[in-house]
Write a protein that holds these residues in place. Structure first.
Motif, PDB file in Angstrom:
ATOM      1  N   ASN A  10      21.248 -11.833   6.025  1.00  0.00           N
ATOM      2  CA  ASN A  10      21.355 -10.554   6.745  1.00  0.00           C
ATOM      3  C   ASN A  10      20.064  -9.759   6.642  1.00  0.00           C
ATOM      4  OD1 ASN A  10      23.969 -11.108   7.508  1.00  0.00           O
ATOM      5  ND2 ASN A  10      24.896 -10.030   5.775  1.00  0.00           N
ATOM      6  N   GLN A  11      19.434  -9.743   5.459  1.00  0.00           N
ATOM      7  CA  GLN A  11      18.161  -9.025   5.294  1.00  0.00           C
ATOM      8  C   GLN A  11      17.080  -9.646   6.165  1.00  0.00           C
ATOM      9  OE1 GLN A  11      17.400  -9.145   1.108  1.00  0.00           O
ATOM     10  NE2 GLN A  11      18.827  -7.489   0.632  1.00  0.00           N
ATOM     11  N   GLN A  12      17.043 -10.985   6.246  1.00  0.00           N
ATOM     12  CA  GLN A  12      16.044 -11.641   7.080  1.00  0.00           C
ATOM     13  C   GLN A  12      16.277 -11.324   8.552  1.00  0.00           C
ATOM     14  OE1 GLN A  12      16.345 -15.759   6.072  1.00  0.00           O
ATOM     15  NE2 GLN A  12      15.239 -15.550   4.142  1.00  0.00           N
ATOM     16  N   THR A  13      17.576 -11.224   8.976  1.00  0.00           N
ATOM     17  CA  THR A  13      17.874 -10.894  10.366  1.00  0.00           C
ATOM     18  C   THR A  13      17.410  -9.491  10.715  1.00  0.00           C
ATOM     19  OG1 THR A  13      19.791 -12.353  10.286  1.00  0.00           O
ATOM     20  CG2 THR A  13      19.736 -10.707  12.052  1.00  0.00           C
ATOM     21  N   VAL A  14      17.644  -8.526   9.804  1.00  0.00           N
ATOM     22  CA  VAL A  14      17.206  -7.139  10.038  1.00  0.00           C
ATOM     23  C   VAL A  14      15.692  -7.053  10.119  1.00  0.00           C
ATOM     24  CG1 VAL A  14      17.200  -4.830   9.064  1.00  0.00           C
ATOM     25  CG2 VAL A  14      19.284  -6.187   9.009  1.00  0.00           C
ATOM     26  N   LEU A  15      15.020  -7.752   9.192  1.00  0.00           N
ATOM     27  CA  LEU A  15      13.556  -7.732   9.227  1.00  0.00           C
ATOM     28  C   LEU A  15      13.038  -8.337  10.522  1.00  0.00           C
ATOM     29  CD1 LEU A  15      12.704  -8.700   5.542  1.00  0.00           C
ATOM     30  CD2 LEU A  15      12.518  -6.465   6.605  1.00  0.00           C
ATOM     31  N   SER A  16      13.677  -9.441  10.980  1.00  0.00           N
ATOM     32  CA  SER A  16      13.257 -10.083  12.207  1.00  0.00           C
ATOM     33  C   SER A  16      13.473  -9.158  13.403  1.00  0.00           C
ATOM     34  CB  SER A  16      14.035 -11.388  12.395  1.00  0.00           C
ATOM     35  OG  SER A  16      13.708 -11.991  13.633  1.00  0.00           O
ATOM     36  N   LEU A  17      14.570  -8.389  13.416  1.00  0.00           N
ATOM     37  CA  LEU A  17      14.840  -7.452  14.501  1.00  0.00           C
ATOM     38  C   LEU A  17      13.819  -6.324  14.527  1.00  0.00           C
ATOM     39  CD1 LEU A  17      16.720  -6.675  16.799  1.00  0.00           C
ATOM     40  CD2 LEU A  17      18.134  -5.450  15.158  1.00  0.00           C
TER      41      LEU A  17
END
Length: 271
Positions: A10-17
């Motif tokens: 989830n943290q990687q998805t937020v950073l990617s967004l």
């Protein structure tokens, strides 16, 4: 262990967004800046047309997410900005990502209508809370201002009848100071800023206050901004392929196509 993996994903998805928003805003801002320059419009004129502050419009052109509000509002500002320049604002702004949840193409058919409406409800609730807060603060400030006016309007009877004579002070000689010394003490240097748009792929070197900030080849369509406190030096091997604006002024070509050109811009002094 599964919980930790899920949290990390989830943290990687937020950073990617966040990275997607930053890159997309930089592309859209460069496109809007180039279109505004072609039409010969200033930021102040666009601010009048869109009812958006000049600071927010400049942040969109520079791709600066830190100076902008929530993504849903950024998308609305981009739409108004694009409409003012003659584009289809709704279609242009739709490409800016605002969703904070990853999209699973396999699960689209399984999402219920209630699940799709929840983000919209949250936005409306957020706007409602903001309006209530602003209204409450406005009433509080008005009440405080009314009390202050009432307290100032009450006469001070003691001061009306008691007058204290002021002691006579001997005149002191005043030394005159040179005007040049006074001006030099408050004089400051106004920072200089340049914006560069690449009409064609070109090699560029930028030196800010004696320090090389960039040196290399930039592709066509690139838009970059550099600032300096004292002096900026820009050199390119393809002057006709580089549009440069100084301190938000109208962009101009640095010279002729295929020729080497070096331009130095010094910061102006202000009082």
């Amino acid at each position: 262990m599964k919980w930790l993996r899920k949290k990390k994903n989830n943290q990687q998805t937020v950073l990617s967004l966040e990275q997607q928003r930053s890159e997309k805003l930089a592309q859209m801002g460069a496109h809007l800046w180039a279109l505004r320059q072609e039409q010969g419009l200033s930021l102040d004129e666009v601010a009048i047309l869109t009812k958006i502050s000049r600071r927010l419009l400049q942040a969109i052109e520079e791709g600066n997410l830190n100076d902008l509000p929530e993504p849903i509002y950024i998308q609305g500002f981009i739409r108004q900005f694009a409409d003012a320049l003659g584009l289809n604002g709704a279609e242009f702004a739709r490409t800016f990502p605002i969703s904070s949840q990853p999209v699973n193409s396999q699960a689209i058919g399984k999402v219920s209508p209630l699940g799709q409406l929840r983000p919209i409800h949250l936005y409306f609730l957020y706007i409602f809370l903001i309006l209530c807060t602003v209204n409450g603060l406005s009433q509080l400030l008005n009440h405080a201002a009314l009390q202050a006016n009432n307290s100032q309007s009450e006469p001070d009877l003691k001061k009306q009848y008691v007058v204290k004579p002021e002691p006579i002070q001997p005149k002191q000689s005043v030394e005159a100071q040179p005007v040049s010394d006074t001006l030099s003490s408050i004089q400051e240097a106004q920072p200089v800023q340049i914006g560069v748009t690449l009409k064609a792929s070109s090699w560029i070197r930028v030196v800010a206050d004696g320090k090389t900030e960039f040196e290399g080849t930039l592709p066509e369509g690139t838009y970059r901004i550099w600032k300096a406190r004292e002096q900026l030096t820009v050199k390119t091997d393809n002057a006709g392929g580089v549009l440069m604006s100084v301190n938000q002024q109208k962009a101009k070509e640095m010279g002729e196509l295929g020729k080497v050109e070096e331009i130095k811009i010094a910061a102006k002094s202000r009082f």
